[in-house]
Design a protein around this motif. Structure first.
Motif, PDB file in Angstrom:
ATOM      1  N   ALA A  91     -44.493 -24.539  59.566  1.00 41.85           N
ATOM      2  CA  ALA A  91     -43.514 -25.098  60.368  1.00 41.85           C
ATOM      3  C   ALA A  91     -43.422 -26.622  59.724  1.00 41.85           C
ATOM      4  CB  ALA A  91     -44.070 -25.099  61.673  1.00 41.85           C
ATOM      5  N   ASP A  92     -44.790 -27.049  59.171  1.00 37.74           N
ATOM      6  CA  ASP A  92     -44.691 -28.490  58.787  1.00 37.74           C
ATOM      7  C   ASP A  92     -43.642 -28.679  57.499  1.00 37.74           C
ATOM      8  OD1 ASP A  92     -46.587 -29.229  60.420  1.00 37.74           O
ATOM      9  OD2 ASP A  92     -48.141 -28.731  59.065  1.00 37.74           O
ATOM     10  N   VAL A 115     -39.655 -27.734  59.335  1.00 31.10           N
ATOM     11  CA  VAL A 115     -38.940 -28.620  60.358  1.00 31.10           C
ATOM     12  C   VAL A 115     -38.306 -29.814  59.435  1.00 31.10           C
ATOM     13  CG1 VAL A 115     -39.191 -30.365  62.241  1.00 31.10           C
ATOM     14  CG2 VAL A 115     -40.306 -27.982  62.152  1.00 31.10           C
ATOM     15  N   GLU A 156     -34.226 -30.731  59.021  1.00 27.42           N
ATOM     16  CA  GLU A 156     -33.731 -32.075  59.386  1.00 27.42           C
ATOM     17  C   GLU A 156     -32.811 -32.885  58.090  1.00 27.42           C
ATOM     18  OE1 GLU A 156     -36.456 -33.924  62.527  1.00 27.42           O
ATOM     19  OE2 GLU A 156     -37.234 -33.828  60.392  1.00 27.42           O
ATOM     20  N   LEU A 183     -44.505 -23.459  65.961  1.00 29.78           N
ATOM     21  CA  LEU A 183     -44.037 -24.662  66.256  1.00 29.78           C
ATOM     22  C   LEU A 183     -44.671 -25.356  67.508  1.00 29.78           C
ATOM     23  CD1 LEU A 183     -39.991 -24.315  66.037  1.00 29.78           C
ATOM     24  CD2 LEU A 183     -41.558 -25.032  64.386  1.00 29.78           C
ATOM     25  N   ASP A 184     -44.813 -26.693  67.396  1.00 35.33           N
ATOM     26  CA  ASP A 184     -45.449 -27.373  68.630  1.00 35.33           C
ATOM     27  C   ASP A 184     -44.298 -27.962  69.369  1.00 35.33           C
ATOM     28  OD1 ASP A 184     -44.879 -29.976  67.325  1.00 35.33           O
ATOM     29  OD2 ASP A 184     -46.595 -30.041  66.476  1.00 35.33           O
ATOM     30  N   GLN A 189     -42.257 -30.412  67.214  1.00 34.19           N
ATOM     31  CA  GLN A 189     -41.460 -30.087  66.484  1.00 34.19           C
ATOM     32  C   GLN A 189     -40.227 -29.220  66.911  1.00 34.19           C
ATOM     33  OE1 GLN A 189     -44.400 -27.485  64.582  1.00 34.19           O
ATOM     34  NE2 GLN A 189     -44.809 -28.923  62.520  1.00 34.19           N
ATOM     35  N   SER A 190     -40.369 -28.508  68.200  1.00 31.94           N
ATOM     36  CA  SER A 190     -39.388 -27.877  68.917  1.00 31.94           C
ATOM     37  C   SER A 190     -38.360 -28.894  69.300  1.00 31.94           C
ATOM     38  CB  SER A 190     -40.010 -27.251  70.319  1.00 31.94           C
ATOM     39  OG  SER A 190     -41.012 -26.287  69.790  1.00 31.94           O
ATOM     40  N   ARG A 228     -37.515 -31.620  67.577  1.00 30.63           N
ATOM     41  CA  ARG A 228     -36.662 -31.878  66.455  1.00 30.63           C
ATOM     42  C   ARG A 228     -35.686 -30.748  65.936  1.00 30.63           C
ATOM     43  NH1 ARG A 228     -41.525 -33.356  62.518  1.00 30.63           N
ATOM     44  NH2 ARG A 228     -40.153 -33.595  61.158  1.00 30.63           N
ATOM     45  N   ASP A 279     -42.600 -38.386  71.322  1.00 33.62           N
ATOM     46  CA  ASP A 279     -41.678 -38.853  70.168  1.00 33.62           C
ATOM     47  C   ASP A 279     -40.615 -39.517  70.670  1.00 33.62           C
ATOM     48  OD1 ASP A 279     -40.449 -38.786  67.811  1.00 33.62           O
ATOM     49  OD2 ASP A 279     -40.616 -36.613  67.070  1.00 33.62           O
ATOM     50  N   CYS A 335     -37.310 -39.672  68.423  1.00 36.27           N
ATOM     51  CA  CYS A 335     -36.476 -38.208  68.538  1.00 36.27           C
ATOM     52  C   CYS A 335     -35.836 -38.285  69.951  1.00 36.27           C
ATOM     53  CB  CYS A 335     -37.383 -36.995  68.501  1.00 36.27           C
ATOM     54  SG  CYS A 335     -36.457 -35.570  68.503  1.00 36.27           S
TER      55      CYS A 335
END
Length: 729
Positions: A584-585, A588, A592, A620-621, A624-625, A627, A661, A664
């Protein structure tokens, strides 16, 4: 009384065969169209028709007009309903002009007779030319003077019935043949040796005979000629296996034979692996028996004794370490000798000039396929669908002559359409079905030869570079390559330069690097297959892909759109690989950055596809979701699905707020505000943009702040009641 005029004679090639094919009536109509176009050109170029058969004998006051007519004539013939080709000969010299009596003209005589040696000389020159070719005598070339047209020198020729040899030139545009005419019974090329003119065909050489038609490669042949006619004495013709270096060198040797009174000598070094093997192969090519003395010195003396000569050293790449000891010594000892080397890498000795041989262009590649397919399959006849498949097929084959010839041989079994569909099996398909076992019998063997010459770090680097899509920058290569397990001291820049010099990686004019598709597939196979080099296999593939994804996940967002979004393909594949690896890191941020490029170049639907795949990841946390949902909303909106886009934006706003965030959240609110403006919900737009402005100021994100102010400007300019003024920056 003699007058100096320009004479042009033309002749339509294969007219008898065409008459038999079309029939008398159709051919008569074609001749009528031909004559009309030619006579219209004649008025335009101020010429006079003297005689006509399957072409014209024409008279001009100025050489420039005669050439202008000839080149225009070639072009218009190609535009006829049935395209024709003609040969043309030009000469400038004294002629006697005699007008016939009107009574004789009425009975069919020509109005004007041209007498003098210039007339048969022009006819002889025309007869030498090939279809589409315009040949000039030295007198015609001198009369022409400076010209913007391309001019090639074709040496001296002995013509039947002409006392002294004449010098010939060719003038034309990009479509002209620009090849020396073949010898015939009535004309042959000669070379001055002492005080004698010797037939070129009698000069000593060791060039192999050409087995089939050479597909024209005007530009590299011209570049070689320019190098050797300049100061070069050693030119290395570079390219990966299968690019046609050997065939081009042989063709240049045949073309250059007339300039080398000491002969042209072809030395095949493909079987040599040592210094002794090298000198033995050269001695065989030069037809020099070696005694007990130092063989390098003996060959140097033999070369010096031959005077002006051309030596072709074919397949030097496995002998580079011996280049200075041998070739360097011969350059010093034989001052009039010239050397053309074919190699997959630079020799690196003083005096060397390099010329990289590119694959065939699309037109020549398609021509080669059709020609070789016709030779391979008796009765081979293309359908319209087959013809349409040839261009994409030869592009997938990267224009490599060896690959094209091996593919064409398969038409005995498969059509071009079927070949195109099975290009994923190219290394199985592109193999000779005969008994050949040399390194040109399969495409894999040709590449294996280059692979075996690589050092361990070079093998690892080439394999790892296959993870890129659409080329790469120097910084991206440095970030992706891990050569420490193979050589702790290996520096990626040195290894990359070595791969460029070995023609396995190409540096583009824009500074980026790339591999041919065929090379990339070969390298990728070695990366994922255990045992191809130390450490290769599934783990090596995963690690290289992870380094690739990590690099593109952390690039500056501005680089995602740099150079017209040049790294879009890399960003897309990095995102997909990160999803497949449940990273996931990595997924994401690459999503973008990929969207930054996709929103400029499209396709927008691909943004939806990528966002959907990332959103489905379980790791995903909430931040991240948010974004990912922002990208999903933006890509759906770009596709015209505003209702679904708003649902994703609303969800992203709540997720970003929950995750803290604020950047975002501010960007999502700005998107929502812009959407509300577009549908006329001005109060909702004002609410979202006011909140976005506060978040932009609070976070200090200047890019977001500028974007929000721009959107607020749209709000102020929208129709409806006046709103509060946009706060100052």
């Amino acid at each position: 009384m003699s007058e100096v005029r320009a004479l042009l004679q033309t002749d339509v090639v294969d007219s008898t065969r065409l008459t038999q094919q079309l029939g008398d009536a159709a051919m008569a109509a074609l001749w009528a169209s031909h004559d009309k176009l030619a006579r219209e050109l004649l008025r335009q170029w101020r010429g006079r028709e003297i005689d006509k058969s399957d072409g014209f004998l024409l008279l001009f006051d100025a050489m420039a007009d005669a050439l202008g007519f000839a080149l225009a004539y070639h072009r218009v013939l190609g535009g006829l309903e049935v395209p024709l080709q003609a040969r043309a000969g030009l000469h400038v010299g004294p002629v006697d002009l005699r007008e016939n009596h009107p009574d004789d003209v009425a009975r069919g005589a020509k109005a004007l007779e041209v007498e003098g040696l210039a007339k048969p000389l022009t006819a002889r020159v025309m007869a030498l030319a090939q279809g589409g070719q315009t040949l000039l005598t030295a007198d015609a070339r001198a009369a022409l003077g400076d010209t913007g047209w391309r001019v090639e020198h074709h040496g001296h020729w002995r013509l039947k019935g002409i006392e002294q040899p004449i010098e010939l030139f060719e003038v034309g545009d990009a479509g002209a043949p620009f090849t020396a005419p073949p010898d015939s019974e009535k004309a042959y090329r000669v070379l001055r040796h002492d005080d004698l003119w010797l037939p070129l065909r009698e000069l000593r050489h060791s060039l192999p005979a050409e087995r089939d038609r050479f597909i024209d490669r005007h530009e590299p042949l011209q570049q070689l000629a320019e190098r050797f006619h300049g100061t070069a004495r050693l030119v290395s013709l570079l390219g990966i296996g299968g690019t046609g270096k050997t065939r081009l060198a042989q063709r240049f040797g045949w073309t250059w034979l007339g300039e080398a009174s000491g002969g042209v000598w072809f030395c095949d070094l493909s079987q040599a692996r040592s210094l002794d093997g090298l000198v033995q192969a050269v001695a065989q090519g030069l037809d020099v028996p070696l005694g007990k003395a130092d063989p390098v010195t003996q060959l140097g003396h033999a070369l010096a004794g031959r005077g002006p000569c051309l030596v072709i050293l074919d397949n030097f790449e496995q002998l580079v370490r011996h280049a200075e000891q041998t070739l360097g010594a011969w350059l010093e000892r034989a001052q009039q000798a010239r050397f053309l080397v074919t190699s997959r890498e630079l020799l690196g000795i003083p005096g060397e000039q390099a010329l990289a041989l590119d694959p065939l262009g699309p037109h020549d590649a398609a021509t080669l396929f059709v020609q070789r397919a016709g030779a391979a399959g008796q009765g081979f006849c293309m359908t319209a669908a087959d013809e349409a498949a040839i261009d994409p097929l030869v592009r997938l084959l990267d224009g490599l002559p060896l690959a094209i010839e091996l593919a064409a041989a398969r038409v005995r079994l498969m059509s071009p359409q079927q070949l195109l569909r099975r290009m994923s099996e190219r290394f199985k398909l592109l193999a000779s079905s005969g008994k050949r076992r040399d390194r040109q019998s399969t495409l894999r063997h040709a590449f294996d030869w280059s692979w075996e010459l690589l050092s361990p770090p070079e093998k690892a680097a080439l394999a790892q570079l296959s993870v890129f899509e659409g080329g790469f920058t120097l910084a991206a290569a440095e970030a992706t390559l891990d050569l420490a397990p193979h050589d702790a001291a290996a520096w990626p820049l040195d290894v990359l330069q070595s791969l460029v010099e070995k023609s396995l990686v190409r540096r583009r004019p824009d500074g980026r690097f790339e591999m041919l598709t065929t090379v990339q597939e070969y390298a990728a196979e070695h990366l994922r297959t255990p045992g191809r080099y130390p450490g290769s296999g599934a783990a090596a593939l995963a690690q290289a892909q992870a380094r690739h994804a990590a690099h593109f996940a952390h690039i500056d967002p501005a680089l995602a759109t740099a150079d017209r979004c040049a790294d879009l393909d890399n960003l897309i594949v990095a995102c997909r690989r990160a999803v497949a690896a449940a990273d996931a890191d990595g997924a994401v941020p690459t999503l973008e950055r990929a969207w930054e490029a996709l929103r400029l170049r499209g396709p927008f639907r691909l943004g939806v596809e990528l966002a959907t795949s990332v959103r489905a990841m379980k790791a995903l946390d909430v931040g991240q979701s948010a974004r990912v949902d922002r990208i999903a909303g933006s890509s759906l909106r770009a596709c015209g699905n505003t209702a679904q886009a708003q649902r994703y934006y609303d969800q992203a706003r709540e997720e970003a707020h929950a995750a803290g965030d604020r950047v975002c959240e501010g960007r999502v609110r700005m998107h929502l505000g812009d959407m509300h403006i577009n549908v006329g919900n001005m109060d909702d737009a004002d609410h979202e943009l006011t909140a976005a402005l506060a978040l932009a100021r609070d976070t200090g994100d200047l890019i977001l702040l500028c974007e929000v102010h721009s959107t607020l400007g749209n709000l102020q300019g929208a129709p409806g009641p006046a709103r509060r003024s946009t706060p100052a920056l």
